[in-house]
Design a protein around this motif. Structure first.
Motif, PDB file in Angstrom:
ATOM      1  N   PHE A  31       0.975  -1.184   0.016  1.00 55.36           N
ATOM      2  CA  PHE A  31      -0.042  -0.110   0.010  1.00 55.36           C
ATOM      3  C   PHE A  31       0.822   1.210  -0.046  1.00 55.36           C
ATOM      4  N   GLY A  44      -9.343   2.972  -4.226  1.00 54.68           N
ATOM      5  CA  GLY A  44      -9.233   1.863  -5.215  1.00 54.68           C
ATOM      6  C   GLY A  44      -9.570   2.404  -6.679  1.00 54.68           C
ATOM      7  N   TYR A  84      -5.155  -0.525  -6.137  1.00 52.96           N
ATOM      8  CA  TYR A  84      -4.383   0.388  -5.591  1.00 52.96           C
ATOM      9  C   TYR A  84      -4.478   1.536  -6.424  1.00 52.96           C
ATOM     10  N   TYR A 135      -4.709   4.999  -4.043  1.00 57.44           N
ATOM     11  CA  TYR A 135      -4.211   5.273  -2.648  1.00 57.44           C
ATOM     12  C   TYR A 135      -3.144   6.301  -2.370  1.00 57.44           C
ATOM     13  N   TRP A 160      -3.881   5.619   3.594  1.00 54.27           N
ATOM     14  CA  TRP A 160      -3.532   4.487   4.246  1.00 54.27           C
ATOM     15  C   TRP A 160      -3.125   4.813   6.112  1.00 54.27           C
ATOM     16  N   THR A 218     -14.951   1.048  -3.332  1.00 55.30           N
ATOM     17  CA  THR A 218     -14.252   0.493  -2.018  1.00 55.30           C
ATOM     18  C   THR A 218     -14.799   0.569  -1.052  1.00 55.30           C
ATOM     19  N   LEU A 259     -17.221  -0.590 -10.159  1.00 52.02           N
ATOM     20  CA  LEU A 259     -16.152  -0.373  -9.291  1.00 52.02           C
ATOM     21  C   LEU A 259     -16.299   0.943  -8.696  1.00 52.02           C
ATOM     22  N   ARG A 319      -6.474  -5.314   2.730  1.00 54.23           N
ATOM     23  CA  ARG A 319      -5.230  -6.046   2.136  1.00 54.23           C
ATOM     24  C   ARG A 319      -5.668  -6.720   1.072  1.00 54.23           C
ATOM     25  N   PRO A 357      -7.888  -4.824  -2.563  1.00 52.41           N
ATOM     26  CA  PRO A 357      -7.744  -4.373  -4.102  1.00 52.41           C
ATOM     27  C   PRO A 357      -7.530  -5.704  -4.915  1.00 52.41           C
ATOM     28  N   GLN A 364     -10.945  -6.670  -6.460  1.00 52.48           N
ATOM     29  CA  GLN A 364     -11.394  -5.561  -7.457  1.00 52.48           C
ATOM     30  C   GLN A 364     -10.654  -5.763  -8.710  1.00 52.48           C
ATOM     31  N   LEU A 365      -9.242  -6.094  -8.828  1.00 51.11           N
ATOM     32  CA  LEU A 365      -8.594  -6.340  -9.866  1.00 51.11           C
ATOM     33  C   LEU A 365      -8.948  -7.544 -10.534  1.00 51.11           C
TER      34      LEU A 365
END
Lengths: 293, 498
Positions: free
Chosen positions: A62, A240, A243, A246, A251, B196, B291, B448, B451, B454-455
């Motif tokens: 991240f 999103g 990533y 971000y 974070w 998200t 998304l 964690r 993401p 989503q991908l």
């Protein structure tokens, strides 16, 4: 000591202000620096872990992705904070009519009263993939192929965040630069005109060098705001997709308030502070020349 | 102004800001909950309780959403546990983590006591057995007392389905096929919020994980001698086609972790690959830009009939019914829900998808290390969860146009629901819900892995890469849980957090 006694009422009156400043600004900052070297999960004692939080940061995906995103965002923010306001300031400064200058200047400043969150939410709706203004406009113009899931596609989401606030005439930057232009001595401008300098040459050879202190201020303010700001990302994409958007401050916020990792979040905060401090010093050094130089 | 005068002025201001003697005398119970559900009725019930107990002050702190409650609770706990809320809506708080960190109270003892507001019936007996047991931490620690139980499913526009001769699907392939038909007619098949903040792909992942983890049940169920063994485990019959076969059973987290660490269970096993590969066949039928679509955006697509299906949970039943009533006649439509279709396609190692049941409006008691305060808090909760008050809560909530989130938890409270709402809620698939013991989680893991969901949903990573990452993150999670809970991986000893 005599002076202290003589002005004791003044000092007493200053005391609450500085007590509150220390309590609400300096104490949390110092506490953050201490906790950056601990694990602390909000309740209970913290445990000293030395540099572990910083070492973990180096391997945290991240952080890796968000640093790259932050670099791009900060560069874009710099361009947005300097170029459009400077162009508009120059255009208004070039007007002969003081009355027109006054009204156009006012028009540029009025948007400042709109709350930032309202602007962000407005852009959120503009970017809606199915009913948003941007995609609807593209379809209306027969450009359906250019329709995108602006916030839902990793290739475009960061760009969409950069696009917020178009045409990016930041009122504060505009005012600073416009004030700087007004402070350029008239005889210098007149001399350039007599020497036959074009407007473009005047901007490059007189205005820009004379505006270095103002540009430096805008760069510094933008740098700090850009690195600290995560509100637009939080509202628009939550970091999103994947990533893609971000930033380190987001974070840090999530580590604090969603995961209760106050120690690790403090380490991210301290690192951001050091990045801002170092970048600011570099900017001050690189742009140290001012009009006297 | 002299210093004396200044100090006196400060004292006067401070005195004015202090609460009155009456307020100091009252014992306060602070409830932090989410706006929009049950609020009016809760206020009124609190007022009724305060009439019965004038020495207690019930204060309800409303927060706009679950994220804000999380921030509010975390900040208050960090500042001073004593002034933090006594009861908190625990949706995003991580119940397991909070319990094992000593921040939430397990109310097992209280559940065995008679409820003075319900003819002294044992409190536990007032609740729906299936549901309250399914939410216990490690299957045995009751930290969550929900008002209702929500479930995820697929809402569909019956008018659109009828117009194109479509029926709710019973298999995955049927679902893909009907989505294709809808697309051919220019209709968005499935509205889903994948942003998200409200990522629904996480819910789907839970169902897939549940379906693929159930084959390992005999290996990880708590055995006689294990610290969280319960007698119901003896009655477990390993039948994957029975959605209810593991009801009442407990899973031993140390057995689960050991199986992952020694490689007996891995997300990279073939049946996981097969199942998850099917998920990627569905996502192309999600509405464009899912998304970047929040809950309101997905809802609007369904409400305006632009999308024929909508993936969400039972908490939207009330708002959808209300909004449809307010639409112009020509825009209204008939709707229903179907549970997620069968994923197996003849695969014997995969169980049928079960609903993602979850606590809806849920209350957790914050551990204040203060027995008298706990007793006070529980007394109010016993009042709130008595059949009479629960009935009032539901009736009044619907009366003022607020919403419930799903089936009520207190036995018999269902009869308070109007027939139309009850019928809709019953469409969510019965009692066969994912077993939360089958997967460990914490907030960090949740963040964690997101993401990667989503991908994966976008098709940016393939199933092997996604599951490899899922496996790596799961192993990290296991080590975190071991450290946090002080597990020695001996399932027979209950370990204490370090």
């Amino acid at each position: 000591m005599n002076s202290l006694l003589r002005h004791r009422v003044s000092y007493l009156l200053l005391l609450p202000t500085f007590t509150l400043v220390i309590l609400f600004f300096y104490y949390p900052a110092l506490s953050g620096i201490f906790h950056a070297f601990t694990t602390w999960q909000a309740v209970g004692d913290s445990r000293w872990v030395g540099l572990d939080n910083f070492i973990f940061m180096a391997t945290d995906p991240f952080i890796r992705h968000s640093l790259y995103n932050q670099l791009l965002l900060t560069l874009a923010d710099m361009v947005k904070a300097l170029v459009p306001p400077f162009i508009v300031a120059e255009m208004i400064y070039s007007l002969r009519s003081e009355r027109e200058r006054y009204w156009l200047r006012t028009l540029c400043v009025i948007p400042m009263v709109a709350p930032g969150m309202v602007i962000i939410l407005m852009w959120y709706f503009i970017y809606d993939p199915n009913v948003g203004l941007l995609n609807q406009a593209l379809v209306g113009m027969g450009l359906e192929d250019l329709k995108r899931a602006w916030l839902g596609d990793p290739n475009f989401a960061l760009g969409a965040i950069v696009g917020i606030g178009f045409p990016w005439i930041g009122a504060l930057a505009f005012l600073i630069l416009y004030a700087g232009l007004n402070n350029i001595p008239g005889d210098i401008v007149d001399a350039a005109r007599i020497d036959g300098a074009s407007k473009f040459a005047r901007i490059l050879q007189i205005d820009l060098p004379m505006l270095v202190p103002q540009i430096r201020l805008v760069v510094l303010l933008t740098l700090i705001a850009s690195i600290q700001d995560f509100g637009r990302v939080l509202v628009m994409t939550g970091g999103g997709p994947g990533y893609a958007t971000y930033v380190p401050a987001l974070w840090m916020y999530e580590q604090t308030f969603l995961m209760s990792h106050f120690g690790y979040a403090s380490a991210i905060g301290v690192t951001l502070f050091l990045v801002i401090l170092t970048s600011s010093l570099i900017v001050l050094r690189v742009m140290k020349g001012d009009v006297e130089d | 102004m002299t210093p004396h005068l200044l100090v006196s002025a400060c004292l006067v201001v401070c005195a004015a800001l202090l609460p009155g003697a009456e307020a100091w005398a009252k014992e306060r119970v602070l409830i932090s909950t989410v706006r929009g559900f049950y609020n009016t009725a809760m206020d009124e019930i609190a007022a009724q309780y305060m009439e019965l107990h004038p020495e207690v002050e019930i204060e309800i702190n409303l927060q706009p959403d679950n994220f804000t409650i999380t921030r509010y609770y975390t900040a208050n706990m960090a500042a001073d546990r004593a002034t933090a809320p006594d009861i908190v809506h625990g949706n995003l708080l991580g119940i397991d983590e909070n319990y094992h960190a000593g921040r939430f109270l397990a109310v097992n003892d209280y559940l065995q006591r008679p409820n003075p507001y319900a003819d002294n019936v044992v409190w536990m007996d007032l609740f729906d057995d299936d549901l309250i047991r399914s939410m216990a931490v490690d299957g045995i620690h009751y930290c969550v007392i929900p008002l209702d139980f929500c479930d995820a499913a697929v809402y569909y526009n019956k008018d659109i389905f009828d117009r194109h001769g479509l029926m709710p699907p019973s298999t995955w392939d049927e679902w893909i096929a009907l989505s294709t038909v809808l697309e051919e007619h220019g209709i968005l098949p499935i509205a889903v919020s994948g942003s998200t903040q409200t990522d629904f792909t996480g819910w789907i992942d839970l169902m897939f994980e549940d379906a693929c983890m159930r084959p390992f049940m005999p290996m990880i169920i708590a055995q006689p001698g294990d610290w969280n063994y319960v007698e119901a485990n003896d009655r477990y019959v390993h039948d994957l086609s029975d959605k209810d076969s593991d009801r009442y059973t407990t899973i031993n987290p140390e057995r689960l972790i050991s199986a992952f660490l020694d490689g007996t269970i891995s997300y990279q096993m073939p049946h996981f690959v097969d199942a998850y590969a099917r998920f990627q066949t569905l996502t192309p039928h999600f509405a464009f830009g899912f998304l970047g679509t929040d809950q309101a955006g997905a809802y609007n697509l369904f409400l305006t009939s632009r999308a024929a299906m909508w993936q969400t949970g039972s908490w939207r039943v009330g708002s959808l019914m209300k909004d449809l009533r307010e639409l112009p006649e020509e825009m209204r439509f008939d709707w229903a829900v179907f549970p997620f279709p069968d994923l197996r396609d003849g695969h014997e190692d995969i169980a049928p998808l079960r609903g993602v049941g979850g606590v809806g409006h849920q209350f957790c008691v914050v551990n204040k290390n203060d027995q008298a305060q706990h007793d006070r808090v529980i007394d109010f909760m016993m009042y709130l969860y008595s059949p009479e008050q629960t009935a009032y809560l539901i009736r009044r909530t619907l009366e003022v146009g607020e919403f419930i989130q799903g089936m009520p938890m207190v036995k018999g409270a269902e009869k308070e629901l109007p027939d139309d709402i009850l019928a809709k809620l019953k469409g969510f698939g019965g009692r066969g819900y994912t077993n939360p013991g089958l997967f460990l989680n914490d907030e960090e893991h949740d963040k964690r892995i997101r993401p990667w969901y989503q991908l994966y949903a976008l098709g940016r990573v393939d199933v092997e890469e996604f599951l490899a990452e899922k496996q790596a993150l799961a192993i990290e999670l296991m080590h975190r849980v071991i450290a946090r809970r002080g597990f020695d991986l001996d399932p027979t000893t209950e370990d204490k957090p370090l």
